[in-house]
Design a protein around this motif. Structure first.
Motif, PDB file in Angstrom:
ATOM      1  N   LEU A 348      58.797 -10.629 -19.427  1.00 35.49           N
ATOM      2  CA  LEU A 348      58.036  -9.106 -19.297  1.00 35.49           C
ATOM      3  C   LEU A 348      59.036  -8.797 -20.997  1.00 35.49           C
ATOM      4  O   LEU A 348      57.831  -8.197 -21.558  1.00 35.49           O
ATOM      5  N   HIS A 349      59.747  -9.507 -21.524  1.00 37.58           N
ATOM      6  CA  HIS A 349      60.308  -8.787 -22.110  1.00 37.58           C
ATOM      7  C   HIS A 349      60.183  -9.974 -24.066  1.00 37.58           C
ATOM      8  O   HIS A 349      61.122  -9.569 -24.558  1.00 37.58           O
ATOM      9  N   HIS A 350      59.680 -10.705 -23.694  1.00 36.34           N
ATOM     10  CA  HIS A 350      59.883 -11.213 -24.591  1.00 36.34           C
ATOM     11  C   HIS A 350      58.136 -12.166 -24.674  1.00 36.34           C
ATOM     12  O   HIS A 350      57.349 -12.641 -23.901  1.00 36.34           O
ATOM     13  N   PHE A 368      48.281 -15.058 -24.072  1.00 33.35           N
ATOM     14  CA  PHE A 368      48.733 -14.612 -23.019  1.00 33.35           C
ATOM     15  C   PHE A 368      49.579 -13.810 -23.388  1.00 33.35           C
ATOM     16  O   PHE A 368      50.198 -12.883 -22.082  1.00 33.35           O
ATOM     17  N   ASN A 369      49.703 -13.355 -24.886  1.00 31.40           N
ATOM     18  CA  ASN A 369      51.047 -12.020 -24.852  1.00 31.40           C
ATOM     19  C   ASN A 369      49.898 -10.849 -24.382  1.00 31.40           C
ATOM     20  O   ASN A 369      50.521  -9.965 -24.162  1.00 31.40           O
ATOM     21  N   GLN A 370      48.337 -10.933 -24.260  1.00 31.18           N
ATOM     22  CA  GLN A 370      47.577  -9.738 -23.470  1.00 31.18           C
ATOM     23  C   GLN A 370      48.320  -9.798 -22.665  1.00 31.18           C
ATOM     24  O   GLN A 370      48.144  -8.680 -21.953  1.00 31.18           O
ATOM     25  N   LEU A 371      48.142 -11.053 -21.553  1.00 31.70           N
ATOM     26  CA  LEU A 371      48.583 -11.165 -20.124  1.00 31.70           C
ATOM     27  C   LEU A 371      49.508 -10.638 -19.767  1.00 31.70           C
ATOM     28  O   LEU A 371      49.862  -9.539 -19.037  1.00 31.70           O
ATOM     29  N   ILE A 372      50.990 -10.742 -20.264  1.00 35.28           N
ATOM     30  CA  ILE A 372      51.780 -10.087 -20.904  1.00 35.28           C
ATOM     31  C   ILE A 372      52.228  -8.705 -20.340  1.00 35.28           C
ATOM     32  O   ILE A 372      52.543  -7.994 -19.829  1.00 35.28           O
ATOM     33  N   LEU A 373      51.295  -8.193 -22.014  1.00 29.38           N
ATOM     34  CA  LEU A 373      51.328  -6.665 -21.839  1.00 29.38           C
ATOM     35  C   LEU A 373      50.612  -5.994 -21.343  1.00 29.38           C
ATOM     36  O   LEU A 373      51.246  -4.553 -20.348  1.00 29.38           O
ATOM     37  N   ILE A 379      52.516  -3.014 -14.345  1.00 28.74           N
ATOM     38  CA  ILE A 379      53.924  -2.711 -13.689  1.00 28.74           C
ATOM     39  C   ILE A 379      54.265  -1.180 -13.198  1.00 28.74           C
ATOM     40  O   ILE A 379      54.905  -0.925 -12.578  1.00 28.74           O
ATOM     41  N   LYS A 380      54.031  -0.729 -14.703  1.00 27.21           N
ATOM     42  CA  LYS A 380      54.397   0.530 -15.334  1.00 27.21           C
ATOM     43  C   LYS A 380      53.604   1.349 -14.300  1.00 27.21           C
ATOM     44  O   LYS A 380      53.662   2.721 -13.701  1.00 27.21           O
ATOM     45  N   GLN A 381      52.444   1.316 -14.209  1.00 23.08           N
ATOM     46  CA  GLN A 381      50.963   1.780 -13.024  1.00 23.08           C
ATOM     47  C   GLN A 381      51.510   2.522 -11.717  1.00 23.08           C
ATOM     48  O   GLN A 381      51.161   3.204 -11.487  1.00 23.08           O
ATOM     49  N   GLN A 385      52.886   4.932  -9.500  1.00 25.08           N
ATOM     50  CA  GLN A 385      52.071   5.785  -8.391  1.00 25.08           C
ATOM     51  C   GLN A 385      53.244   5.480  -7.539  1.00 25.08           C
ATOM     52  O   GLN A 385      52.754   6.486  -5.994  1.00 25.08           O
ATOM     53  N   GLU A 386      53.936   4.740  -6.967  1.00 22.12           N
ATOM     54  CA  GLU A 386      54.612   4.742  -6.023  1.00 22.12           C
ATOM     55  C   GLU A 386      55.788   6.055  -6.066  1.00 22.12           C
ATOM     56  O   GLU A 386      56.030   6.858  -5.324  1.00 22.12           O
ATOM     57  N   ARG A 387      55.526   6.242  -7.005  1.00 26.29           N
ATOM     58  CA  ARG A 387      56.863   7.491  -7.193  1.00 26.29           C
ATOM     59  C   ARG A 387      56.088   8.447  -6.855  1.00 26.29           C
ATOM     60  O   ARG A 387      57.007   9.433  -6.068  1.00 26.29           O
ATOM     61  N   GLU A 388      55.041   9.071  -7.489  1.00 27.16           N
ATOM     62  CA  GLU A 388      53.941   9.834  -6.937  1.00 27.16           C
ATOM     63  C   GLU A 388      53.090   9.667  -5.600  1.00 27.16           C
ATOM     64  O   GLU A 388      53.436  10.927  -4.153  1.00 27.16           O
TER      65      GLU A 388
END
Length: 600
Positions: A348-350, A368-373, A379-381, A385-388
């Protein structure tokens, strides 16, 4: 029982491409070479066949001219009215008379008719209807020496065409030579004609002209048919008339059978058993069929040089095809292999590099790069959501502390207000109890709009007592969407903002209007209030920001709706036509008891 999984034999893309390119490149070379060789072979066979047929026809014409000369010399015997042939009409009662007639017969033919062709004539015989025989031989010929079978066969053939000169092979001779010392001159073909008296039409007899082998050899022995070919002449019945002394014809019964099988054809060429090329032509003078035979391997041998050139060209094309296929397969497969390696080692970082000379591979790299992004975003969402959810759970746990104590206390306050006739207090306590019961039991994921609107009505009842009737409110819900599903506690933050940031800051009495209706395939809930206006641009920026200290409730509602239903749903803000703000909540039209929960 566990199923046995068979191993899959994988093949690299480079191997597949190399095989495909080699197949596509080599097949045309091979096909073109085969077609060219086949066509060239056909052309050579056709040209050789035509040339061979022309040679046969020219040789046939030369021999027919020789045969026609014999026919011309004997044709005069049919209409000869001179006294030179009177001896043929007499009776031969004694041997002396036969001997005397034979001498005159010999003198007539050798001296007058055939003196220019004596080297080709073996003997001349004349057989009368009474079977008396006159001959140019020095030996006396009698009926007992006559081959009756051949004689009768020849007579039957002559009777079919009585005016023609007929030619027969050596096997049909009427007198067989006696065995004696070997001589280089052999008997050959026989020319036979029927003689009649031109005055009376009476049959005189049959004339037999026996030729030696030099008669035909001088015309045919020097004819060259290829390097190993030969000439073969047969009569109408298929009997051999002449054959060149070539190794090809030695004891070759199969070839003779092949020649005899085409006796019904007059002219043409034919390939027999893929071994011999036969060119043949029939004589109009004698009826003989002249056949030229050439072995097919001699023709194929002439085509071997072309085949060697084609093989050399095919080999060179194959080498070039291999090189080009290798380069093409490498140029296409190398970026794909690199992409596969990057994908297997990517994280996810490369991201993979999008630079590639092949457009499709650039598209794959970019996707493929768009899929990673997109994965990063999801994951961020999910983390947000989990934090909320954890925060909401913590708040719910805090609110659930001694809920029964709170309910019992409110119930006591309600009955005391009834006892002391404090109607206003009893209404407030009732609304507050319903409000807390809904809030503390809102652990369900979905509720109906009807339930959410009842909760908002309790909330507004409580707030109206708090603000001492500073505002009035009105709730309206369309009958067809009462059971439309909605997440709990969606409208309360919006109504709270309308009171806190709108009506509370106004010196005049305000109004709050909540209307839920269906528009198209969507459900719209509008919350309009009078009073102070919100800065719409500032609110939009806060809603799109990741972290904000203001309007946290609005941002949470917006995120909850978009996560549950999609980006096309959520909150919309506008300015009220009179004064204040309008917030529109857009939801999909889905019945709570029929629709399945949506999710991203």
């Amino acid at each position: 029982m566990n199923a046995i999984i068979k191993p899959i034999h994988s093949v690299s893309i480079r191997t597949l491409l190399l095989g495909a390119f080699l197949t596509l490149m080599l097949i045309p070379f091979v096909v073109i070479a085969l077609i060219t060789y086949h066509k060239e072979n056909q052309i050579i066979q056709k040209q050789t066949s035509q040339l061979l047929l022309q040679t046969v026809e020219q040789t046939q014409r030369a021999m027919d001219a020789n045969l026609a000369e014999i026919d011309r010399l004997t044709w005069a015997l049919l209409y000869d009215q001179s006294s030179d042939l009177d001896f043929l009409n007499g009776s031969f009662g004694s041997a002396y008379q036969i001997f005397e007639a034979s001498q005159r017969f010999k003198e007539k033919f050798y001296t007058d008719m055939f003196r220019g062709r004596l080297e080709y004539i073996q003997a001349v015989h004349f057989i009368t209807p009474e079977m008396n025989i006159l001959s140019t031989d020095n030996t006396f010929r009698s009926k007992s020496q006559l081959d009756l079978a051949n004689y009768q066969y020849i007579v039957s053939q002559i009777d079919k065409e009585p005016l023609q000169l007929h030619w027969f092979s050596k096997s049909r001779e009427v007198f067989h030579p006696k065995e004696s010392f070997d001589t280089p001159i052999k008997e050959s073909v026989t020319a036979t004609r029927r003689l009649i008296d031109s005055n009376s039409g009476k049959l005189k007899g049959y004339l037999f002209i026996q030729f030696n082998d030099r008669f035909i050899q001088e015309n045919l022995q020097n004819v060259q048919i290829g390097a190993t070919g030969a000439i073969y002449v047969s009569d109408r019945s298929g009997d051999r008339v002449y054959q060149q002394e070539r190794q090809l014809m030695d004891n070759n019964t199969k070839l003779i059978e092949a020649i005899n099988s085409i006796t019904n054809k007059e002219r043409g060429y034919q390939i027999v058993d893929n071994e011999w090329l036969l060119a043949f032509n029939s004589s109009e003078v004698s009826g003989w069929k002249m056949t030229a035979i050439v072995p097919m391997n001699e023709l194929i041998g002439a085509n071997q040089q072309i085949l060697s050139y084609l093989l050399l060209m095919t080999l060179m094309g194959a080498v070039v095809s291999i090189i080009i296929s290798f380069l093409l397969a490498t140029s296409i497969s190398k970026p794909v292999i690199q992409l596969a390696r990057h994908m297997s080692s990517a994280s996810l970082h490369h991201l993979v590099e999008e630079h590639s000379p092949i457009r499709e591979l650039r598209i794959l790299n970019r996707n493929f790069n768009q899929l990673i992004l997109r994965t990063r975003e999801l994951i961020k969402q999910n983390e947000v959501q989990e934090r909320e959810k954890r925060e909401a759970l913590l708040k719910a746990l805090q609110m659930q502390i001694h809920p029964h104590f709170l309910y019992n206390t409110l119930d006591t306050m309600y009955w005391m207000s009834i006892k002391y006739k404090a109607e206003t207090v009893s209404k407030l306590v009732t609304a507050l109890g319903r409000f807390f019961r809904f809030t503390l039991s809102s652990d369900r994921e979905w509720i109906s709009i009807q339930q959410e609107m009842e909760h908002i009505q309790n909330y507004l009842t409580i707030q109206s007592y708090r603000y001492q009737d500073k505002f009035s409110y009105q709730l309206s819900i369309e009958e067809t969407i009462r059971n439309n599903r909605i997440m709990p506690l969606i409208l309360q933050p919006l109504v709270e903002n309308a009171i806190e940031h709108g009506i509370s800051k106004s010196s005049e009495k305000g109004t709050i209007s909540i209307v839920a209706c269906k528009i198209g395939d969507k459900v719209c809930i509008s919350i309009a209030n009078t009073g102070g206006r919100l800065d719409l641009e500032h609110v939009k920026q806060l809603l799109n920001a990741d972290h904000a200290s203001e309007h946290v409730g609005l941002r949470n509602v917006q995120q909850r709706i978009k996560l549950a239903f999609g980006k096309e749903y959520g909150l919309q803000f506008s300015i009220n036509t009179i004064d204040g703000t309008v917030v529109i909540v857009t939801l999909p039209h889905q019945d709570l008891f029929a629709a399945k929960p949506m999710g991203v």
